[in-house]
Enzyme design. Structure first.
Site, PDB file in Angstrom:
ATOM      1  N   HIS B  55       0.834  -1.206   0.000  1.00 25.80           N
ATOM      2  CA  HIS B  55       0.000   0.000   0.000  1.00 25.80           C
ATOM      3  C   HIS B  55       0.869   1.256   0.000  1.00 25.80           C
ATOM      4  CE1 HIS B  55      -3.382  -2.593   1.055  1.00 25.80           C
ATOM      5  NE2 HIS B  55      -2.657  -3.084   2.048  1.00 25.80           N
ATOM      6  N   HIS B 217      -8.660  -3.355  -0.186  1.00 28.37           N
ATOM      7  CA  HIS B 217      -8.433  -4.668  -0.781  1.00 28.37           C
ATOM      8  C   HIS B 217      -9.701  -5.142  -1.490  1.00 28.37           C
ATOM      9  CE1 HIS B 217      -6.390  -4.266   3.095  1.00 28.37           C
ATOM     10  NE2 HIS B 217      -5.369  -4.790   2.496  1.00 28.37           N
TER      11      HIS B 217
END
Ligand SMILES: Nc1ncnc2c1ncn2[C@@H]1O[C@H](COP(=O)(O)OP(=O)(O)O)[C@@H](O)[C@H]1O
Ligand SMILES: Nc1ncnc2c1ncn2[C@@H]1O[C@H](COP(=O)(O)OP(=O)(O)O)[C@@H](O)[C@H]1O
Ligand SMILES: [Mg+2]
Ligand SMILES: [Mg+2]
Ligand SMILES: [Mg+2]
Ligand SMILES: [Mg+2]
Lengths: 210, 331, 331, 210
Positions: B55, B217
């Protein structure tokens, strides 16, 4: 009949290989409901387990399980690293006194494992997590203390399988799937799938003439 | 996905090593996969962040002057294991204890908890503040189920600023918790992300819909809405922010953070900002500082989020302190 | 492409309005589509940048303290027309003349030239320094054909720092030209970009190849190479940089800028940095400062570039000054 | 025969509509060799031209062309904004003295336009730019000064078309296509395509009984 520490070690190596082989299926299960990495994490954990268990001179059943749990906990990360690590560490410690992995002591292992996982994650049966395979397994272990090991493990594995199947109908309350609501109906929980893979590998190990 | 990587299973380790180099000597590597600032204020409580990799620049890219003191780094999309949390905790601790500040994901909570228990065994005081700014992931009365998303940038900045001035861990906890309480985010996604190891998209999304409140996600939020214009989307996102339990009144001063999940171009962020500001202005909400950037991301994913952090006098003073990190720097 | 926009033909105007808001009052809009810092040093030569839109945060996102004084903003992928150049020139000029600093594209050269002629008619002294850092777009003996790409970030930073200290336009020109002479970039692309108005990709690229030296609109460079690992790619890019006419010797200090064209994730940039640094170290080249970010971009495009700027004592001093802009900030 | 300023204005409005209609083709030509925005830029320019010319009380031919060029130059940006702006501004100014748009004066217009574009961009015939359509048009204009307007324009448009076709075989030396090398062979230059569209629109205007 009971397994020697070394046989438990060999069994766990077989469990490790089974999970590694099941990686694509486990990842797919997590893609359906989570972030798609469950298989990868379990595989990473099981490679660490193999690295620890392969050279190990197994001194006790407890040691084999605690080594397994610690290897998973420190190599995997994520929800399942903490949970499966806790499962094997708690389960293993419960066998410290008896030192046996046999039907009379299996409830000790599974109940401690279940309790550890529930305490760590806060989930309960019905929340669509690995607990939905583990809890029926623990209940079954309590019923089959008088059977031979191979039959006992086989019954426990079947119970886990039914639990995993039942998880398909559940709405997730924990883990990444918890925000999905009704949309998660029809898919089994990825962690429950891992439990089933593990117990099936144990079954095939103990049934092959130990 | 066509990725510029080496072994897909070594991405986390390799990006971690690259990140340490990106800090130009201002941080050092500790243990398996932690990084810690070199120049730590002595005798001060410490701020530790962390989470899964993939991320970037969060979470480990938010270490630095006026930001976090260190970070524990997990595998791709997986919380760091407890031993990594422990090594990072030991390295940032200066005898005044350590605040764990991270996003509300089951894996992070459990691993940081275990890591904290191990640290306590070594005599280190550990406290935890959990970031749960994602409005769409649960209703206000189930706030404990809300994820941490875009808001972790302003929250880490504020807690990092606090860590440079407070003397006690309790003060740091108080301010970090206030930053969390004052921050809300609503995000949307337009294209799925993928995991480097499999190359498979983590979810599916039709061409004509937007995932409203979808997590980084692909975790579901409020649901799907039809693809719409930037002006409509900005209004919709702000509506959801206004409807939440954090009051936003005329005269309130805020930090406004427009984030791209990665593949959404900055052009689109700016067009959204143009739509959003008049709506805030009309309510008399004063934007003290704007961030338009791609800081909270997911591999390949497209989408945006708006985060609002309400500043009281104390937070505003902390906001105005400079900070420096790979992921966010402010004069 | 699934874009978060309104009218595709209004993207440039709308992102421009959003950008002005993103500056939180530090810049103001001038005329049709220019922006200028509010707090300009009196009696100083001015630095004006500009170019087409759609590559945000460059070029117009590099205005601010210690960066450019203003920017003239074009349409998507099109240089700003002369009247916009003129309005920006008039607004940044403080009686000491204006330096035009922009990338070497035919459209920019012509429009800035015409804008400069219009400004000269108004009595404003204008000089031009053209950024041509793209090694792969022409051989060293045809440097006038090289494009401006990633290098424009360190070059704008250095020229912007110079503009805060020098007294004459000629000094500013000298330093900006030195920054250009000391900067080289090699870039690659892995996925095509697109134009918002048509949604069509600007070029095609097979799944198993990388476009080496490809420009930020798909202009060809050295050619196609097979898709390869990050380690191989980093070595290849550095080889091309070392083979160019700017000597890089042991002891040289550089700024090293690893840029994503937009859709390439920061994870990949960090993995590339990890591969590149040992190669630089082995040659004794000292990285004074690293930038890992997505600043020179193209709609939807994936790809990366490495830029190297050699610092002499003067440039190093200028580098170390702080700067602040929407696109790049440094303490 | 010659056009009144107002007829030139109406002709340029027809040119504008033709370019706007040809936008997809012009964008595709620029995608093949450049950044794909040529059609969009020309369309934007021509919408600005229409906004200027529609209300205009045309006082002179020069005024119509200079207004056209200025509108293009200030609305388009990019290479073609500067170049087409220069083309019409330079060409229009060359007609200031005579005030006519007729065959004897057409060479003035096209030669000044060509010279302006070459000076502004530095390209020459053969470099695969709009010049490769504009230069043959200018040469033809010098040959047809004795023909009626419709025939003269038609011959000039044909020359531009041949020049555009010839540009397919060229290797670009200017503009974004210059880095393509041999890969640009087979595609016509986008700017040359615009010249052809414009001249064809002029042809159809003057042939429809002016
Ligand atoms: N609180 C919890 N209690 C029990 N099991 C959980 C809990 N949260 C998640 N799990 C289990 O973890 C699995 C997901 O593991 P994994 O994908 O490896 O972790 P992550 O969610 O961090 O990506 C789920 O399928 C579920 O079985
Ligand atoms: N130096 C030049 N001289 C003449 N024409 C040029 C030159 N550079 C570019 N052109 C013309 O401009 C056209 C491209 O225009 P356009 O796509 O609008 O501009 P940009 O290249 O800025 O995107 C080319 O097809 C070519 O005909
Ligand atoms: Mg998962
Ligand atoms: Mg995960
Ligand atoms: Mg263009
Ligand atoms: Mg073009």
């Amino acid at each position: 009949m009971q397994l020697t520490p070394n046989q438990v070690r060999l069994m766990m190596l077989q469990v490790a290989d089974a999970i590694i082989e099941a990686e694509p299926m486990l990842s797919q299960a997590d893609r359906d409901l989570g972030d798609g990495d469950h298989g990868l994490g379990m595989k990473r954990g099981m490679e660490a387990v193999k690295a620890q268990l392969e050279p190990l001179e197994a001194a006790s059943v407890e040691q084999v399980f605690v080594t397994t749990g610690t290897a998973m906990m420190t190599s995997m990360g994520g929800a399942s690293g903490a949970l499966f690590g806790t499962l094997f560490r708690a389960g293993g410690k419960a066998l410290a006194a008896s030192g046996n992995f046999d039907p009379p002591d299996l409830p000790l292992f599974f109940e401690a494992a279940l309790e550890g996982v529930m305490k760590r994650g806060g989930a309960k049966p019905g929340d669509k997590t690995m607990i939905d395979a583990l809890a029926p397994a623990a209940a079954k272990a309590r019923e089959v203390t008088a059977l031979p090991l191979a039959e006992a493990i086989s019954a426990i594995a079947d119970a886990a399988e039914s639990g995993k199947e039942a998880s398909k109908a559940m709405v997730a309350q924990f883990g990444r799937a918890k925000t999905l609501g009704e949309a998660c109906i029809g898919f089994p929980d990825a962690g429950a799938c891992s439990i089933v893979v593990m117990l099936n590998a144990m079954r095939s190990f103990v049934s092959c003439g130990v | 996905a066509k990725k510029i990587i080496n072994d897909p299973l070594k991405c986390a380790d390799e990006l971690f090593e690259g990140l340490v180099l990106a800090y130009d000597g201002k941080v050092r590597r500790v243990g398996k996969r932690s990084l810690v600032m070199n120049d730590l204020r002595p005798d001060a409580p410490a701020l530790l962040v962390g989470g899964g990799a993939g991320h970037e620049p969060i979470y480990h890219g938010l270490v630095g002057k006026g930001m976090a003191d260190g970070a524990a780094v997990g595998e791709i999309f997986a919380a760091p294991p407890p031993d990594i949390v422990l090594e990072a905790t030991q390295a940032v601790n200066r005898g005044k204890g350590v605040l764990f500040l991270y996003g509300n994901y089951a894996g992070d909570v459990m691993n940081f908890d275990i890591g904290g228990e191990l640290a306590a065994d070594e005599g280190i005081t550990v406290k935890t503040v959990i970031i749960n700014d994602d409005v769409c992931s649960a209703p206000p009365d189930k706030k404990q189920n809300r994820r941490g998303v875009g808001g972790l940038v302003p929250i880490t900045k504020l807690a990092g600023a606090a860590a440079t001035v407070v003397d006690s861990l309790d003060e740091l906890v108080r301010i970090a918790q206030k930053a969390v309480d004052n921050t809300r985010t609503v995000g949307v996604s337009t294209k799925p992300g993928s995991i480097p190891a499999t190359g498979e998209p983590t979810f599916e999304l039709a061409d004509d819909v937007i995932g409203l409140g979808m997590g980084i996600h692909g975790e579901k939020g409020v649901g799907l809405i039809p693809m719409c214009t930037a002006d409509e989307l900005a209004a919709k996102i702000l509506d959801l922010l206004f409807a939440d339990d954090m009051p936003l009144n005329a005269g309130d001063e805020i930090v406004f953070f427009v984030n791209s999940l990665g593949s959404t171009h900055m052009m689109e962020l700016l067009i959204l900002l143009r739509a959003a500001r008049p709506i805030l202005d009309a309510r008399g909400i004063k934007v003290h500082h704007t961030i338009v950037d791609s800081i909270v991301t997911c591999q390949e994913m497209a989408g945006v989020s708006f985060s609002i952090t309400k500043l009281d006098a104390e937070l505003k003073k902390l906001w105005d302190l400079p900070c420096e990190s790979v992921g966010y720097t402010k004069l």
